[in-house]
Design an enzyme around this catalytic site. Structure first.
Site, PDB file in Angstrom:
ATOM      1  N   ALA A   1     -19.198   4.467   0.700  1.00 42.99           N
ATOM      2  CA  ALA A   1     -18.378   3.544   0.188  1.00 42.99           C
ATOM      3  C   ALA A   1     -17.174   3.478   1.016  1.00 42.99           C
ATOM      4  CB  ALA A   1     -17.817   3.893  -1.138  1.00 42.99           C
TER       5      ALA A   1
ATOM      6  N   THR B   1     -14.737   6.859   2.054  1.00 47.67           N
ATOM      7  CA  THR B   1     -13.792   7.280   3.134  1.00 47.67           C
ATOM      8  C   THR B   1     -12.478   7.400   2.684  1.00 47.67           C
ATOM      9  OG1 THR B   1     -13.282   5.006   3.931  1.00 47.67           O
ATOM     10  CG2 THR B   1     -15.143   6.086   4.974  1.00 47.67           C
TER      11      THR B   1
ATOM     12  N   GLY C   1      -8.360   5.846  -0.789  1.00 44.09           N
ATOM     13  CA  GLY C   1      -9.916   5.745  -0.530  1.00 44.09           C
ATOM     14  C   GLY C   1     -10.849   5.694  -1.613  1.00 44.09           C
ATOM     15  N   ASN C   2     -11.780   5.645  -1.450  1.00 45.62           N
ATOM     16  CA  ASN C   2     -12.787   5.530  -2.825  1.00 45.62           C
ATOM     17  C   ASN C   2     -13.371   6.941  -2.809  1.00 45.62           C
ATOM     18  OD1 ASN C   2     -12.808   2.629  -2.572  1.00 45.62           O
ATOM     19  ND2 ASN C   2     -14.332   2.649  -1.047  1.00 45.62           N
ATOM     20  N   CYS C   3     -13.553   7.284  -4.296  1.00 48.38           N
ATOM     21  CA  CYS C   3     -14.084   8.406  -4.664  1.00 48.38           C
ATOM     22  C   CYS C   3     -15.397   8.125  -5.037  1.00 48.38           C
ATOM     23  CB  CYS C   3     -13.501   8.873  -5.793  1.00 48.38           C
ATOM     24  SG  CYS C   3     -11.961   9.504  -5.914  1.00 48.38           S
TER      25      CYS C   3
END
Ligand code: CTP
Length: 224
Positions: A100, A24, A35-37
């Protein structure tokens, strides 16, 4: 009494699955996210495989991919993901929470673009919503979580399984380049609310997704 029972219990055919994938992104301002990759490979492999075997699959994703036979809902933030999952879940038999979710997020996004200054930028990131925890257990819904860990894989995954009231959790060791995050290969340990763990040794993401599907079918219909 869902599709699994109708088809002998060893397949996802006839079931309705809702899958979340991707990292997200939480808005800082109109043009920036924190956010997360992640690649979303594991969740997509599960969605594709389940759809190809006759499941009705809704994918709630931050990385749209236009998969064949899969209904896709594109989202960005955890809040959007939660809303999309809440609307899709009442009709579902299975929730696969492979996304994630960013654990921290800006409280509000600035309404206009933040411009560069000379000093450092400080951000306060309160804890984000726990999407899975908001999607409460109910009869007939099999809830699956994921846990990517760098150490104490099994004990941390078991703690999450219990804390979130899951039926099953798929734990994978991250931190090595040969498998997991972004790789076409993975190796996982599957833990259940009831029953012995299953070790899935290194295999392609598609094969690991198949092992996860079989483990789910067996756990949903233990008698068959
Ligand atoms: N999850 C979620 N919402 C969050 C964090 C996690 O729905 N804000 C879900 C993930 O999609 C995953 C499961 O919960 O299926 C476990 O995620 P993980 O990030 O490993 O656990 P956390 O609850 O964030 O715990 P920790 O920070 O201790 O790792």
């Amino acid at each position: 009494p869902t599709g699994g029972a109708r088809n002998g219990g060893n397949s996802v055919a006839g079931t309705r699955g809702v899958v979340s994938v991707g990292g997200t992104g939480e808005g800082m301002d109109p043009v920036r996210l924190v956010g997360n990759c992640v690649s979303g490979k594991m969740g997509r492999a599960w969605a594709e495989g389940a759809a190809a075997r006759g499941a009705e699959v809704t994918l709630v994703t931050t990385v749209p991919a236009d998969l064949e036979g899969v209904h896709e809902i594109a989202v960005t933030s955890a809040r959007e993901m939660l809303a999309a999952l809440q609307s899709a879940l009442p009709q579902a038999d299975i929730l696969v929470m492979a996304a994630a979710v960013a654990d921290y997020a800006p409280e509000t996004a600035a309404p206009s673009k933040l411009h560069r200054g000379k000093g450092p930028l400080s951000l306060t990131l309160p804890p984000n919503v726990d999407v899975l925890q908001q999607l409460a257990p109910r009869d007939g819904l099999f809830r699956v979580g994921f846990a990517a860990e760098t150490e104490e894989l099994t004990s941390r995954a078991r703690e999450k399984l219990e804390r979130k009231g899951l039926d099953m959790i798929v734990a994978n060791q991250v931190g090595s380049p040969e498998q997991g995050l972004g790789s076409d290969y993975n190796a996982v340990t599957i833990l259940f609310a009831k029953g012995a763990p299953i070790e899935v040794p290194r295999a392609s993401q598609g094969e690991v997704a198949a092992r996860i599907r079989h483990a789910m079918a067996a756990a949903r219909h233990p008698a068959s």
